[in-house]
Design a protein around this motif. Structure first.
Motif: not given
Length: 160
Positions: A61-63, A93-99
């Motif tokens: 998510g950082f990248f 948060l959105l990247t984390g949710a999709s992961n």
């Protein structure tokens, strides 16, 4: 000063009890029990935070977020810290949710692969319901942050 109390037991024998030492012993046991519980609770909290970080794949998510923030820097004339924070938090948060949702869908395959079998869901440290809860929560908050930044928000807010 020690306080001694004389008691007579069921056989009629007189016994002397040092209340201060007894209370100290009880307090020490209570403190040890509470310290053990607090230590357990801290380990569980730290484990949960670590598992949520693994579920959200924070390094990946950082990248994703870094590329969006760098793109935003190139497109604005002045830097607004609030906008940057909303973009960063919403993107993370959105990247984390999709992961997290991806890990829910692929939990059976993850359990079979050596590289992924220690993830929170396949290893049993997190249930599918818990992962779904954390993923939906992150998604809702992330979308809310990004929606606030969008051009649509002023039209949806009658107070502006």
């Amino acid at each position: 000063k020690l306080l001694n109390v004389g008691l007579i037991n069921s056989l009629g024998w007189k016994a002397s009890i040092d209340l201060r030492k007894g209370l100290e012993s009880v307090c020490e046991k209570y403190i040890e029990e509470q310290a053990g519980w607090c230590s357990f609770a801290l380990r569980m909290r730290n484990s949960l935070i670590k598992d949520i970080g693994t579920l959200y794949k924070l390094r990946l998510g950082f990248f994703v977020v870094m590329s969006s923030v760098l793109g935003w820097f190139m497109g604005v004339e002045s830097i607004d810290i609030t906008t940057m924070l909303l973009l960063t938090v919403g993107g993370y948060l959105l990247t984390g949710a999709s992961n997290g949702l991806n890990q829910i869908f692929e939990r059976d395959m993850d359990a079979q692969m050596e590289r992924t079998k220690d993830r929170p869901i396949p290893s049993g440290r997190m249930t599918v319901k818990q992962a779904l809860f954390w993923s939906i929560l992150a998604g809702v908050i992330g979308i809310s942050c990004l929606f606030y930044l969008s051009q649509i928000y002023p039209f949806c807010n009658p107070n502006l």
